[in-house]
Design a protein around this motif. Structure first.
Motif, PDB file in Angstrom:
ATOM      1  N   LEU A   1     -22.040  -4.677 -42.595  1.00 41.71           N
ATOM      2  CA  LEU A   1     -23.074  -3.751 -42.131  1.00 41.71           C
ATOM      3  C   LEU A   1     -24.403  -4.021 -42.831  1.00 41.71           C
ATOM      4  O   LEU A   1     -25.475  -3.888 -42.222  1.00 41.71           O
ATOM      5  CB  LEU A   1     -22.623  -2.310 -42.376  1.00 41.71           C
ATOM      6  N   ALA A   2     -24.352  -4.397 -44.120  1.00 37.84           N
ATOM      7  CA  ALA A   2     -25.587  -4.738 -44.832  1.00 37.84           C
ATOM      8  C   ALA A   2     -26.236  -5.987 -44.246  1.00 37.84           C
ATOM      9  O   ALA A   2     -27.464  -6.063 -44.114  1.00 37.84           O
ATOM     10  CB  ALA A   2     -25.285  -4.948 -46.319  1.00 37.84           C
ATOM     11  N   VAL A   3     -25.413  -6.963 -43.872  1.00 36.83           N
ATOM     12  CA  VAL A   3     -25.948  -8.178 -43.235  1.00 36.83           C
ATOM     13  C   VAL A   3     -26.620  -7.830 -41.914  1.00 36.83           C
ATOM     14  O   VAL A   3     -27.708  -8.348 -41.596  1.00 36.83           O
ATOM     15  CB  VAL A   3     -24.817  -9.208 -43.030  1.00 36.83           C
ATOM     16  N   LEU A   4     -26.000  -6.961 -41.137  1.00 31.73           N
ATOM     17  CA  LEU A   4     -26.614  -6.543 -39.870  1.00 31.73           C
ATOM     18  C   LEU A   4     -27.962  -5.869 -40.102  1.00 31.73           C
ATOM     19  O   LEU A   4     -28.919  -6.104 -39.352  1.00 31.73           O
ATOM     20  CB  LEU A   4     -25.681  -5.583 -39.127  1.00 31.73           C
ATOM     21  N   THR A   5     -28.055  -5.040 -41.138  1.00 28.17           N
ATOM     22  CA  THR A   5     -29.311  -4.362 -41.439  1.00 28.17           C
ATOM     23  C   THR A   5     -30.390  -5.356 -41.841  1.00 28.17           C
ATOM     24  O   THR A   5     -31.534  -5.272 -41.379  1.00 28.17           O
ATOM     25  CB  THR A   5     -29.103  -3.339 -42.564  1.00 28.17           C
TER      26      THR A   5
ATOM     27  N   LEU B   1     -31.886 -10.055 -51.131  1.00 26.11           N
ATOM     28  CA  LEU B   1     -31.457  -8.703 -50.793  1.00 26.11           C
ATOM     29  C   LEU B   1     -29.945  -8.619 -50.614  1.00 26.11           C
ATOM     30  O   LEU B   1     -29.297  -7.663 -51.063  1.00 26.11           O
ATOM     31  CB  LEU B   1     -32.153  -8.238 -49.512  1.00 26.11           C
ATOM     32  N   LEU B   2     -29.385  -9.622 -49.958  1.00 30.26           N
ATOM     33  CA  LEU B   2     -27.948  -9.620 -49.715  1.00 30.26           C
ATOM     34  C   LEU B   2     -27.167  -9.696 -51.025  1.00 30.26           C
ATOM     35  O   LEU B   2     -26.164  -8.989 -51.200  1.00 30.26           O
ATOM     36  CB  LEU B   2     -27.575 -10.788 -48.801  1.00 30.26           C
ATOM     37  N   VAL B   3     -27.632 -10.530 -51.946  1.00 24.46           N
ATOM     38  CA  VAL B   3     -26.969 -10.621 -53.255  1.00 24.46           C
ATOM     39  C   VAL B   3     -27.095  -9.299 -54.003  1.00 24.46           C
ATOM     40  O   VAL B   3     -26.127  -8.803 -54.599  1.00 24.46           O
ATOM     41  CB  VAL B   3     -27.554 -11.784 -54.074  1.00 24.46           C
ATOM     42  N   GLY B   4     -28.290  -8.687 -53.962  1.00 25.34           N
ATOM     43  CA  GLY B   4     -28.482  -7.413 -54.644  1.00 25.34           C
ATOM     44  C   GLY B   4     -27.632  -6.301 -54.057  1.00 25.34           C
ATOM     45  O   GLY B   4     -27.016  -5.516 -54.796  1.00 25.34           O
ATOM     46  N   VAL B   5     -27.563  -6.241 -52.722  1.00 26.75           N
ATOM     47  CA  VAL B   5     -26.748  -5.216 -52.073  1.00 26.75           C
ATOM     48  C   VAL B   5     -25.274  -5.425 -52.387  1.00 26.75           C
ATOM     49  O   VAL B   5     -24.539  -4.471 -52.672  1.00 26.75           O
ATOM     50  CB  VAL B   5     -26.994  -5.233 -50.549  1.00 26.75           C
ATOM     51  N   SER B   6     -24.817  -6.672 -52.346  1.00 25.76           N
ATOM     52  CA  SER B   6     -23.405  -6.943 -52.639  1.00 25.76           C
ATOM     53  C   SER B   6     -23.055  -6.561 -54.064  1.00 25.76           C
ATOM     54  O   SER B   6     -21.966  -6.035 -54.327  1.00 25.76           O
ATOM     55  CB  SER B   6     -23.090  -8.421 -52.394  1.00 25.76           C
ATOM     56  N   LEU B   7     -23.974  -6.797 -55.004  1.00 28.32           N
ATOM     57  CA  LEU B   7     -23.723  -6.417 -56.398  1.00 28.32           C
ATOM     58  C   LEU B   7     -23.613  -4.904 -56.547  1.00 28.32           C
ATOM     59  O   LEU B   7     -22.700  -4.399 -57.222  1.00 28.32           O
ATOM     60  CB  LEU B   7     -24.843  -6.966 -57.292  1.00 28.32           C
ATOM     61  N   ILE B   8     -24.517  -4.180 -55.914  1.00 30.00           N
ATOM     62  CA  ILE B   8     -24.494  -2.711 -56.013  1.00 30.00           C
ATOM     63  C   ILE B   8     -23.228  -2.153 -55.372  1.00 30.00           C
ATOM     64  O   ILE B   8     -22.544  -1.290 -55.949  1.00 30.00           O
ATOM     65  CB  ILE B   8     -25.749  -2.115 -55.358  1.00 30.00           C
ATOM     66  N   VAL B   9     -22.890  -2.644 -54.179  1.00 27.37           N
ATOM     67  CA  VAL B   9     -21.710  -2.140 -53.479  1.00 27.37           C
ATOM     68  C   VAL B   9     -20.446  -2.467 -54.257  1.00 27.37           C
ATOM     69  O   VAL B   9     -19.549  -1.619 -54.413  1.00 27.37           O
ATOM     70  CB  VAL B   9     -21.654  -2.734 -52.056  1.00 27.37           C
ATOM     71  N   PHE B  10     -20.358  -3.686 -54.771  1.00 28.93           N
ATOM     72  CA  PHE B  10     -19.171  -4.070 -55.537  1.00 28.93           C
ATOM     73  C   PHE B  10     -19.037  -3.211 -56.789  1.00 28.93           C
ATOM     74  O   PHE B  10     -17.929  -2.766 -57.132  1.00 28.93           O
ATOM     75  CB  PHE B  10     -19.258  -5.546 -55.922  1.00 28.93           C
ATOM     76  N   ALA B  11     -20.152  -2.952 -57.470  1.00 26.50           N
ATOM     77  CA  ALA B  11     -20.106  -2.133 -58.676  1.00 26.50           C
ATOM     78  C   ALA B  11     -19.678  -0.707 -58.357  1.00 26.50           C
ATOM     79  O   ALA B  11     -18.895  -0.095 -59.096  1.00 26.50           O
ATOM     80  CB  ALA B  11     -21.469  -2.145 -59.364  1.00 26.50           C
ATOM     81  N   LEU B  12     -20.155  -0.163 -57.239  1.00 29.90           N
ATOM     82  CA  LEU B  12     -19.777   1.201 -56.863  1.00 29.90           C
ATOM     83  C   LEU B  12     -18.282   1.306 -56.572  1.00 29.90           C
ATOM     84  O   LEU B  12     -17.609   2.247 -57.006  1.00 29.90           O
ATOM     85  CB  LEU B  12     -20.585   1.649 -55.649  1.00 29.90           C
ATOM     86  N   PHE B  13     -17.756   0.330 -55.839  1.00 32.22           N
ATOM     87  CA  PHE B  13     -16.325   0.358 -55.548  1.00 32.22           C
ATOM     88  C   PHE B  13     -15.499   0.122 -56.808  1.00 32.22           C
ATOM     89  O   PHE B  13     -14.419   0.706 -56.968  1.00 32.22           O
ATOM     90  CB  PHE B  13     -15.974  -0.691 -54.487  1.00 32.22           C
TER      91      PHE B  13
END
Length: 324
Positions: A293-297, A15-27
């Motif tokens: 914040l994603a890690v906290l979630t 999940l953390l890898v997937g979230v980081s990929l999505i967030v990085f792509a958005l930025f």
């Protein structure tokens, strides 16, 4: 249980890898960057700086580079502060954590106590008072409440400081410094607690009302158990399950909600720097805070699963059945 924990840890990493990929792509897809906002740069110098920072490379290659560095503890470089991101946000995270953790503990204590009492004393004056305060906490904007508390407690009564983390030109040390920080924390913690306790109290109250009408509670009362044992040993344990679900979102919500609070009280936390980084397009800082914040979630969701297993024996039974 150990296999269940290992499986959950593996899911957390994915999940953390997937979230980081999505967030990085958005930025990365957002128009402009820190350099393009500087109109004094010539096109040639702008292209040179973008190439130097690797901003001209494909998004996937940039993400893999960022991920490799992040695994080693390097989360990038702040172009605004001209320092590594970890050096910029590390002290600020602890400042925000002080307020967030204190608010988190107080929120759960107040919500659990008031929710249980309001449910056991339904339609009483206390229940009506809790209902009024609940709707007030859900309706009043945080910035308005913050300014109101500053006006009343800091300006009129002069009981508490209006903002910041320490007094101006403070040289306190030891226990005096701790007490000084605690005095400055009172107003921001009070606001975050008031705003967070409202929704959580509603879950505790509705959960307790549902459980107090359940058949197993009638059976416990028919066996002659005291009302205290019925409420706290039987009803409350089952009423905790819906509230545990909110645990995954409480800490991230406190950190994200502190953006406005830190602006009002001039508290040196990550909320302020996150807002400033968005305005200046310092995307390495914004990316790191968003991942935090994603890690906290994700960690909150993991803790919620563990608490579910502790509160509900049926969850442990299902886990043992799957493991076998």
């Amino acid at each position: 249980m150990s296999r269940f924990l290992l499986r959950r840890l593996g899911i957390m990493l994915l999940l953390l890898v997937g979230v980081s990929l999505i967030v990085f792509a958005l930025f990365a897809l957002m128009p402009g960057d820190y350099y393009s906002s500087n109109r004094q740069l010539t096109p040639a110098r702008l292209a040179e700086l973008r190439e130097l920072r690797g901003l001209d490379q494909p998004v996937m290659l940039r993400y893999l580079t960022w991920l490799g560095n992040a695994v080693q503890g390097d989360f990038g470089f702040s172009l605004v502060y001209n320092r590594p991101v970890t050096e910029v946000i590390a002290p600020l995270i602890w400042n925000s954590f002080l307020v967030a953790f204190a608010s988190f503990v107080l929120t759960w204590i107040i919500a659990s106590v008031t929710g249980v009492l309001a449910a056991t004393k339904q339609y009483s004056w206390f229940d009506r008072f809790v209902t009024v305060m609940l709707f007030a906490s859900l309706s009043i904007p945080s910035f308005f409440l913050g300014l109101l508390l500053i006006k009343f407690f800091a300006v009129d009564l002069q009981w508490l400081p209006a903002g910041s983390m320490l007094d101006t030109a403070s040289t306190s040390t030891g226990i005096s410094r701790v007490l000084e920080i605690a005095r400055h924390m009172v107003l921001p913690v009070a606001i975050l607690t008031f705003l967070g306790a409202g929704s959580l109290t509603r879950y505790f109250r509705s959960g307790m009302l549902e459980q107090l009408r359940a058949d197993f509670v009638r059976t416990a009362r028919a066996k002659g158990l005291s009302e205290r044992a019925v409420v706290f040993s039987h009803a409350l344990r089952n009423a905790l399950l819906p509230a545990i679900t909110l645990l995954a979102f409480e800490l991230p919500a406190l950190f994200s909600g502190a953006i406005i609070t830190e602006q009002i009280f001039n508290w040196p936390g990550i909320g302020r720097i996150q807002l400033e980084s968005v305005q200046t397009r310092d995307y390495d800082v914004v990316m790191t805070i968003t991942i935090f914040l994603a890690v906290l979630t994700i960690v909150g969701s993991f803790l919620a699963d563990i608490l579910y297993a502790l509160a509900d024996p049926r969850v442990r039974l299902v886990n043992r059945t799957r493991a076998s």
